[in-house]
Design an enzyme around this catalytic site. Sequence first.
Site, mmCIF file in Angstrom:
data_model
loop_
_atom_site.group_PDB
_atom_site.id
_atom_site.type_symbol
_atom_site.label_atom_id
_atom_site.label_comp_id
_atom_site.label_asym_id
_atom_site.label_seq_id
_atom_site.Cartn_x
_atom_site.Cartn_y
_atom_site.Cartn_z
ATOM 1 C CB ALA A 1 6.662 8.115 8.105
ATOM 2 C CG HIS B 1 9.632 5.521 13.650
ATOM 3 N ND1 HIS B 1 10.057 4.255 13.933
ATOM 4 C CD2 HIS B 1 8.504 5.355 12.900
ATOM 5 C CE1 HIS B 1 9.225 3.366 13.398
ATOM 6 N NE2 HIS B 1 8.275 4.022 12.767
ATOM 7 N NE ARG C 1 -3.380 -2.041 3.105
ATOM 8 C CZ ARG C 1 -2.930 -3.118 3.738
ATOM 9 N NH1 ARG C 1 -1.655 -3.225 4.065
ATOM 10 N NH2 ARG C 1 -3.748 -4.108 4.052
ATOM 11 C CB ILE C 2 3.366 2.594 2.390
ATOM 12 C CG1 ILE C 2 2.355 2.534 3.551
ATOM 13 C CG2 ILE C 2 4.231 3.856 2.502
ATOM 14 C CD1 ILE C 2 2.967 2.359 4.937
ATOM 15 C CD GLU D 1 13.217 3.698 14.935
ATOM 16 O OE1 GLU D 1 12.181 3.801 15.633
ATOM 17 O OE2 GLU D 1 13.207 3.600 13.718
ATOM 18 N NE ARG E 1 8.662 -1.303 12.053
ATOM 19 C CZ ARG E 1 7.675 -0.395 11.953
ATOM 20 N NH1 ARG E 1 7.903 0.760 11.317
ATOM 21 N NH2 ARG E 1 6.489 -0.617 12.482
HETATM 22 C C1 DGY Z 1 3.964 1.976 11.735
HETATM 23 O O1 DGY Z 1 2.761 2.214 11.692
HETATM 24 O O2 DGY Z 1 4.425 0.851 11.543
HETATM 25 C C2 DGY Z 1 4.880 3.112 12.040
HETATM 26 O O3 DGY Z 1 6.191 2.808 11.824
HETATM 27 C C3 DGY Z 1 4.672 3.610 13.451
HETATM 28 O O4 DGY Z 1 3.680 4.530 13.421
#
Ligand code: DGY
Length: 319
Positions: free
Chosen positions: A287, A285, A156-157, A267, A238
Site C-alpha cells: 500500500a 503488502h 490519518r489514513i 505474511e 494489518r
Molecule cells: C507500514 O508503514 O506500516 C506499512 O505497512 C509498511 O510499509
Amino acid sequence: MPKRVLIPNALPAEARRAIPSEIEVDYSETDQPLTKAELIRRLQGKDGLICHIILTIDDEVLGACPSLKVVSNVAVGYNNIDVAAARRRGVVVTNTPDVLTETTADFAWALLMAAARRVAEADQYVRSDQWKVWKWDLLWGVDIHGKTLGVVGFGRIGRAVARRGQGFGMRVLYHDTVRADAATERELNASPTDLETLLRESDFVSLHTVLSPETRHLIDERTLRLMKRTAVLINAARGPVVNEAALVKALSERWIAGAGLDVFEEEPRVHPGLLPLRNVTLAPHIASASGDTRIAMATLAIRNCLAVLGGKPALTPVS
Ligand code: DGY
C-alpha cells in the site's frame, strides 16, 4: 567512538546518502529477514537499528543488545517491536507517519475499486483469451458512488480514505476510540458509530486500525455475519485484524460480496482458501509502495535514527 548503525535490509541509496560518513554503517542489500540469532549478533556494539517490519524486535533482542539506543522502523506500523520493553530499556522507537498517508489511502482506494468492479478478474478474462464476444451481463460489479463507506480506525489514513469517498459522493461512518472534531466530521461527511452499526450499514468497510490485542480478529465470523451480503471488505492495515479462516468462509459462502486485501495474518503466507476465490483481490503488502513514498519513509527513518544518535529528540517517536 564513531556511532554504529545496522541496516540489515535493502534501503534506497537516495535515502542512505543522508548518512554522514563518520557513522559506521553495517548494511545488507537484501530482502531476507535475519534470524533472531543473526540479528543479535549483528547488533552487538551498534547504537542504532533501521529496520523494516519483517524484523521482530522483542525483549530478548533488546536485552541482548545493550549498546542499542534507537530502533527506527521504516513503517508507520510498529507491531513488530515491543515498544514497552524498549521504553523500559531506554531504547527510543520511531516510525514513519504522515509521509505515507496519501499513498496508502490511494492503494486502499485502488483495492476498493478493484474489488467492486472486478478489475483483476477482468484482466484475467482478457489475458486468458476468453473474450470472444461482447456480453451484456459480463462481470457485473457493484457501484461505489453514492454508497456508504465504513472506516474502522479514523486516524490519518482512515481519514484520507474517507476524503476519497467525498469524490464519490459517499456517506462515511467511522468507528474509533477517539471522536474526530466537528470540523473534520463535517468536511468528510462522517458520523461516528459503534462497530456493529458500521458493519450493518456500510457497503464498503475499510480497516485502518493499529494491530493491538483489542483489534486482533476484530473482523471474525461474528462481525462478518453483521455485514451486508453486498458489502466489500478492504484491509490495508494489518493482517491479524481479520480472522482469515472466517473471511474465507464469508467469501466462499457469500455472506459478503468481496474483499480487497493488502495484508495477511502470516505474511508472506496467504491462507490457501483465499487463493482460488475470485471475489477477493490480493496484493503483497504494497500500500505504501510508490517510489516517492518509499524514499520519503527511508529518509525519515534515517533522520530519526541520526537525531537520536546526535542526542536530539526523534522527529517521529512512537509514543
Ligand atoms: C507500514 O508503514 O506500516 C506499512 O505497512 C509498511 O510499509
